[in-house]
Design an enzyme around this catalytic site. Structure first.
Site, mmCIF file in Angstrom:
data_model
loop_
_atom_site.group_PDB
_atom_site.id
_atom_site.type_symbol
_atom_site.label_atom_id
_atom_site.label_comp_id
_atom_site.label_asym_id
_atom_site.label_seq_id
_atom_site.Cartn_x
_atom_site.Cartn_y
_atom_site.Cartn_z
ATOM 1 N N GLU A 92 -2.469 61.606 48.041
ATOM 2 C CA GLU A 92 -3.404 62.718 47.983
ATOM 3 C C GLU A 92 -4.459 62.527 49.066
ATOM 4 O O GLU A 92 -4.968 61.424 49.258
ATOM 5 C CB GLU A 92 -4.096 62.802 46.617
ATOM 6 C CG GLU A 92 -3.193 63.276 45.512
ATOM 7 C CD GLU A 92 -3.949 63.681 44.255
ATOM 8 O OE1 GLU A 92 -5.200 63.777 44.263
ATOM 9 O OE2 GLU A 92 -3.260 63.908 43.241
ATOM 10 N N HIS A 137 -8.910 68.445 47.864
ATOM 11 C CA HIS A 137 -7.906 67.388 47.760
ATOM 12 C C HIS A 137 -6.532 68.039 47.730
ATOM 13 O O HIS A 137 -6.411 69.255 47.577
ATOM 14 C CB HIS A 137 -8.148 66.476 46.557
ATOM 15 C CG HIS A 137 -7.784 67.056 45.237
ATOM 16 N ND1 HIS A 137 -8.581 67.975 44.582
ATOM 17 C CD2 HIS A 137 -6.718 66.845 44.433
ATOM 18 C CE1 HIS A 137 -8.015 68.297 43.435
ATOM 19 N NE2 HIS A 137 -6.875 67.631 43.316
ATOM 20 N N HIS A 178 -2.378 68.047 46.380
ATOM 21 C CA HIS A 178 -1.392 67.681 45.376
ATOM 22 C C HIS A 178 -0.063 67.568 46.118
ATOM 23 O O HIS A 178 0.550 68.577 46.447
ATOM 24 C CB HIS A 178 -1.288 68.742 44.283
ATOM 25 C CG HIS A 178 -2.404 68.729 43.305
ATOM 26 N ND1 HIS A 178 -2.445 69.571 42.223
ATOM 27 C CD2 HIS A 178 -3.533 67.979 43.224
ATOM 28 C CE1 HIS A 178 -3.538 69.343 41.520
ATOM 29 N NE2 HIS A 178 -4.222 68.387 42.116
#
Length: 139
Positions: free
Chosen positions: A25, A80, A82
């Site tokens: 990530e 962020h 995934h």
């Protein structure tokens, strides 16, 4: 309802940082004013399990905040990625959201050549996520 505006160059930088971090990530901060993200600050992910969680390096976060202040900007978003799931906040994402006034941007990289970007307002006290609109704007 407030909407996040991502300057095109910031969006491009964020997507590149997320793709480069695969299979881990990626994470970082977005600086700007009036809900317009004009600067991008990638952070080293120092989480115990960076393939499934994110935690931005505290020293890098501090440096980014100082740079934003020097540029007359403020923190408006945290992003962020995934790597293997859709860009939907996990329970850990919601519970770890310390700033309900910020935009939280998640980049889903199930198909790295066609990343999905979603923005949210996260409220850990209520345990929920509200999808926010976001727009790409020219630099």
């Amino acid at each position: 309802m407030r909407s996040l505006k991502l300057v095109e160059s910031v969006l491009t930088q964020m997507l590149k940082a997320c793709t480069r971090a695969l299979p881990l990530e990626a994470c970082g901060l977005l600086g700007g004013n009036d809900d317009v993200a004009r600067s991008h600050y990638p952070l080293r992910n120092v989480a115990d399990d960076p393939a499934r969680r994110f935690l931005g390096d505290p020293q890098e976060q501090l440096r980014a905040l100082y740079e934003m202040e020097a540029a007359g900007e403020e923190l408006i978003g945290i992003y962020h990625s995934h790597p293997n799931t859709p860009p939907t906040p996990s329970r850990a994402d919601i519970e770890g959201a310390l700033y309900p006034r910020l935009f939280y941007v998640i980049v889903g990289l199930q198909r790295p050549h066609a990343p999905e970007v979603q923005a949210f307002r996260l409220n850990p006290e209520r345990g929920r996520a509200a999808q926010a609109h976001w727009y790409r704007v020219k630099s």
